[in-house]
Design an enzyme around this catalytic site. Structure first.
Site, PDB file in Angstrom:
ATOM      1  N   CYS A  96      79.237  30.884  83.625  1.00  0.00           N
ATOM      2  CA  CYS A  96      80.079  31.733  82.768  1.00  0.00           C
ATOM      3  C   CYS A  96      79.531  31.705  81.354  1.00  0.00           C
ATOM      4  O   CYS A  96      79.171  30.640  80.860  1.00  0.00           O
ATOM      5  CB  CYS A  96      81.502  31.184  82.790  1.00  0.00           C
ATOM      6  SG  CYS A  96      82.655  32.094  81.759  1.00  0.00           S
ATOM      7  N   HIS A 138      86.282  35.932  89.521  1.00  0.00           N
ATOM      8  CA  HIS A 138      85.947  35.144  88.334  1.00  0.00           C
ATOM      9  C   HIS A 138      86.409  35.862  87.064  1.00  0.00           C
ATOM     10  O   HIS A 138      87.061  35.261  86.204  1.00  0.00           O
ATOM     11  CB  HIS A 138      84.425  34.901  88.305  1.00  0.00           C
ATOM     12  CG  HIS A 138      83.949  34.194  87.075  1.00  0.00           C
ATOM     13  ND1 HIS A 138      83.419  32.922  87.101  1.00  0.00           N
ATOM     14  CD2 HIS A 138      83.920  34.575  85.770  1.00  0.00           C
ATOM     15  CE1 HIS A 138      83.106  32.562  85.864  1.00  0.00           C
ATOM     16  NE2 HIS A 138      83.395  33.552  85.046  1.00  0.00           N
ATOM     17  N   GLU A 139      86.075  37.151  86.949  1.00  0.00           N
ATOM     18  CA  GLU A 139      86.428  37.893  85.728  1.00  0.00           C
ATOM     19  C   GLU A 139      87.937  38.060  85.590  1.00  0.00           C
ATOM     20  O   GLU A 139      88.473  37.955  84.490  1.00  0.00           O
ATOM     21  CB  GLU A 139      85.738  39.262  85.700  1.00  0.00           C
ATOM     22  CG  GLU A 139      84.208  39.227  85.667  1.00  0.00           C
ATOM     23  CD  GLU A 139      83.626  38.263  84.648  1.00  0.00           C
ATOM     24  OE1 GLU A 139      84.247  38.023  83.590  1.00  0.00           O
ATOM     25  OE2 GLU A 139      82.536  37.718  84.910  1.00  0.00           O
ATOM     26  N   HIS A 142      89.810  35.251  83.916  1.00  0.00           N
ATOM     27  CA  HIS A 142      89.795  35.241  82.448  1.00  0.00           C
ATOM     28  C   HIS A 142      91.021  35.951  81.874  1.00  0.00           C
ATOM     29  O   HIS A 142      91.520  35.576  80.810  1.00  0.00           O
ATOM     30  CB  HIS A 142      88.540  35.951  81.921  1.00  0.00           C
ATOM     31  CG  HIS A 142      87.291  35.115  81.976  1.00  0.00           C
ATOM     32  ND1 HIS A 142      87.122  33.957  81.253  1.00  0.00           N
ATOM     33  CD2 HIS A 142      86.130  35.294  82.654  1.00  0.00           C
ATOM     34  CE1 HIS A 142      85.910  33.458  81.488  1.00  0.00           C
ATOM     35  NE2 HIS A 142      85.285  34.248  82.339  1.00  0.00           N
TER      36      HIS A 142
HETATM   37 ZN   LIG Z   1      83.395  33.847  82.969  1.00  0.00          ZN
END
Ligand SMILES: [Zn+2]
Length: 167
Positions: A96, A138-139, A142
Protein backbone atom coordinates in the site's frame (compact mmCIF):
# COMPACT_ATOMS: atom_id res chain seq x y z
CA UNK A 1 -3.03 17.96 -13.11
CA UNK A 2 -1.03 17.40 -9.98
CA UNK A 3 0.52 14.64 -7.96
CA UNK A 4 -1.05 14.73 -4.51
CA UNK A 5 0.66 14.04 -1.20
CA UNK A 6 0.03 10.54 0.19
CA UNK A 7 -0.80 10.16 3.88
CA UNK A 8 1.26 7.39 5.42
CA UNK A 9 0.82 5.16 8.46
CA UNK A 10 0.55 5.99 11.37
CA UNK A 11 -1.25 9.19 10.27
CA UNK A 12 -4.50 9.14 12.28
CA UNK A 13 -6.48 10.60 9.37
CA UNK A 14 -6.18 7.24 7.58
CA UNK A 15 -8.70 5.97 10.17
CA UNK A 16 -11.40 8.45 9.11
CA UNK A 17 -14.68 7.20 7.66
CA UNK A 18 -15.24 8.73 4.24
CA UNK A 19 -18.53 10.25 3.12
CA UNK A 20 -20.69 9.50 0.10
CA UNK A 21 -20.24 11.68 -2.97
CA UNK A 22 -23.44 13.68 -3.58
CA UNK A 23 -22.50 15.81 -6.59
CA UNK A 24 -20.90 14.55 -9.78
CA UNK A 25 -19.44 17.83 -11.00
CA UNK A 26 -16.30 19.21 -12.65
CA UNK A 27 -14.56 19.66 -9.29
CA UNK A 28 -14.98 15.91 -8.71
CA UNK A 29 -13.60 15.06 -12.16
CA UNK A 30 -10.61 17.40 -11.68
CA UNK A 31 -9.87 15.68 -8.39
CA UNK A 32 -10.16 12.26 -10.09
CA UNK A 33 -7.58 13.28 -12.70
CA UNK A 34 -5.15 14.27 -9.93
CA UNK A 35 -5.91 11.11 -7.98
CA UNK A 36 -5.24 8.93 -11.02
CA UNK A 37 -1.99 10.74 -11.79
CA UNK A 38 -0.90 10.18 -8.18
CA UNK A 39 -1.75 6.46 -8.46
CA UNK A 40 0.22 6.07 -11.68
CA UNK A 41 3.23 7.89 -10.20
CA UNK A 42 3.41 5.42 -7.30
CA UNK A 43 5.26 2.11 -7.31
CA UNK A 44 2.88 -0.74 -8.14
CA UNK A 45 0.15 1.79 -8.85
CA UNK A 46 -2.85 -0.56 -9.29
CA UNK A 47 -5.21 1.32 -7.02
CA UNK A 48 -5.75 4.38 -4.86
CA UNK A 49 -8.47 5.69 -2.57
CA UNK A 50 -9.33 9.35 -1.96
CA UNK A 51 -8.64 9.26 1.82
CA UNK A 52 -5.02 8.35 1.05
CA UNK A 53 -4.58 11.91 -0.20
CA UNK A 54 -6.63 13.44 2.64
CA UNK A 55 -9.93 13.68 0.73
CA UNK A 56 -12.51 11.82 2.80
CA UNK A 57 -15.03 10.93 0.13
CA UNK A 58 -16.04 7.43 -1.02
CA UNK A 59 -13.88 7.42 -4.16
CA UNK A 60 -11.35 4.89 -5.45
CA UNK A 61 -9.57 4.17 -8.72
CA UNK A 62 -8.45 0.67 -9.65
CA UNK A 63 -6.60 -0.42 -12.78
CA UNK A 64 -4.93 -3.83 -12.77
CA UNK A 65 -4.74 -4.08 -16.58
CA UNK A 66 -0.92 -3.95 -16.54
CA UNK A 67 -0.88 -7.39 -14.86
CA UNK A 68 -0.56 -10.23 -17.31
CA UNK A 69 -2.95 -13.16 -17.65
CA UNK A 70 -5.69 -12.04 -15.29
CA UNK A 71 -9.33 -11.12 -15.80
CA UNK A 72 -10.05 -7.43 -15.32
CA UNK A 73 -12.33 -4.53 -16.30
CA UNK A 74 -9.59 -2.06 -17.23
CA UNK A 75 -9.49 1.37 -15.61
CA UNK A 76 -12.27 1.77 -13.05
CA UNK A 77 -13.46 4.88 -11.29
CA UNK A 78 -15.43 3.66 -8.27
CA UNK A 79 -17.62 6.22 -6.53
CA UNK A 80 -19.88 5.29 -3.59
CA UNK A 81 -18.87 1.66 -4.21
CA UNK A 82 -20.59 -1.22 -2.47
CA UNK A 83 -19.71 -4.91 -2.43
CA UNK A 84 -22.97 -6.85 -2.33
CA UNK A 85 -21.62 -10.43 -2.57
CA UNK A 86 -18.48 -12.21 -1.47
CA UNK A 87 -17.36 -15.74 -2.37
CA UNK A 88 -14.36 -17.87 -1.52
CA UNK A 89 -11.23 -16.74 0.27
CA UNK A 90 -7.51 -16.69 -0.34
CA UNK A 91 -4.39 -15.39 1.41
CA UNK A 92 -1.99 -13.26 -0.66
CA UNK A 93 0.63 -10.55 -0.24
CA UNK A 94 -0.45 -6.89 -0.38
CA UNK A 95 1.29 -3.56 -0.30
CA UNK A 96 0.00 0.00 0.00
CA UNK A 97 1.31 3.46 -0.84
CA UNK A 98 0.24 4.51 2.67
CA UNK A 99 2.34 1.74 4.26
CA UNK A 100 5.51 2.12 2.19
CA UNK A 101 7.87 0.03 4.33
CA UNK A 102 5.87 -3.18 4.63
CA UNK A 103 3.91 -5.84 2.79
CA UNK A 104 1.55 -8.31 4.43
CA UNK A 105 -0.43 -11.52 3.94
CA UNK A 106 -4.13 -10.69 3.86
CA UNK A 107 -7.24 -12.87 3.54
CA UNK A 108 -9.69 -11.63 0.90
CA UNK A 109 -12.70 -12.95 -0.95
CA UNK A 110 -11.78 -14.44 -4.35
CA UNK A 111 -15.01 -13.30 -6.04
CA UNK A 112 -17.13 -10.24 -5.44
CA UNK A 113 -20.14 -8.47 -6.89
CA UNK A 114 -19.64 -4.73 -6.88
CA UNK A 115 -21.96 -1.78 -7.51
CA UNK A 116 -20.36 1.65 -8.05
CA UNK A 117 -20.97 4.95 -9.82
CA UNK A 118 -18.62 6.37 -12.43
CA UNK A 119 -17.46 10.00 -12.63
CA UNK A 120 -20.78 10.97 -14.31
CA UNK A 121 -22.95 9.46 -11.57
CA UNK A 122 -23.97 6.45 -13.65
CA UNK A 123 -24.31 3.18 -11.74
CA UNK A 124 -22.44 0.06 -12.91
CA UNK A 125 -22.35 -3.53 -11.67
CA UNK A 126 -19.29 -5.76 -11.85
CA UNK A 127 -18.49 -9.38 -11.17
CA UNK A 128 -14.83 -9.61 -10.27
CA UNK A 129 -12.37 -12.26 -9.27
CA UNK A 130 -8.79 -12.84 -8.18
CA UNK A 131 -6.32 -9.98 -8.25
CA UNK A 132 -8.83 -7.34 -9.37
CA UNK A 133 -11.31 -8.35 -6.65
CA UNK A 134 -8.48 -8.17 -4.11
CA UNK A 135 -7.41 -4.70 -5.27
CA UNK A 136 -11.00 -3.44 -4.99
CA UNK A 137 -11.42 -4.89 -1.48
CA UNK A 138 -8.14 -3.25 -0.44
CA UNK A 139 -9.15 0.18 -1.78
CA UNK A 140 -12.67 0.02 -0.32
CA UNK A 141 -11.16 -0.67 3.12
CA UNK A 142 -9.51 2.76 2.94
CA UNK A 143 -12.98 4.35 2.69
CA UNK A 144 -13.83 2.83 6.08
CA UNK A 145 -10.54 3.81 7.70
CA UNK A 146 -8.96 0.37 7.41
CA UNK A 147 -5.44 -0.53 6.26
CA UNK A 148 -4.23 -3.98 5.21
CA UNK A 149 -2.17 -4.14 8.41
CA UNK A 150 -5.46 -4.04 10.37
CA UNK A 151 -6.45 -7.32 8.67
CA UNK A 152 -3.33 -9.38 9.40
CA UNK A 153 -3.99 -12.51 11.42
CA UNK A 154 -0.55 -12.19 13.03
CA UNK A 155 1.80 -9.21 12.74
CA UNK A 156 4.66 -11.49 13.70
CA UNK A 157 4.07 -13.99 10.90
CA UNK A 158 2.26 -12.01 8.22
CA UNK A 159 4.03 -8.63 8.13
CA UNK A 160 7.20 -8.23 6.06
CA UNK A 161 9.68 -5.39 5.81
CA UNK A 162 10.14 -4.28 2.22
CA UNK A 163 13.60 -4.80 0.88
CA UNK A 164 15.31 -1.69 -0.36
CA UNK A 165 17.43 -2.41 -3.38
CA UNK A 166 20.42 -0.14 -3.86
CA UNK A 167 21.99 0.27 -7.25
ZN1 LIG B 1 -3.81 0.97 0.22
Amino acid sequence: MAILEILTYPDERLKNMSEEVAEFNDALRTFLADLEETMRAGPGGVGIAAPQVGNFQRIAIVDVSAKKKIKHHGRLVLINPEITQWDGFEVAREGCMSVPDYTGNVIRATQIHLIACDEWGEKHEYDMEGYEARAVQHELDHLDGMLFIDRLVSRRHDLFQRKVYKK
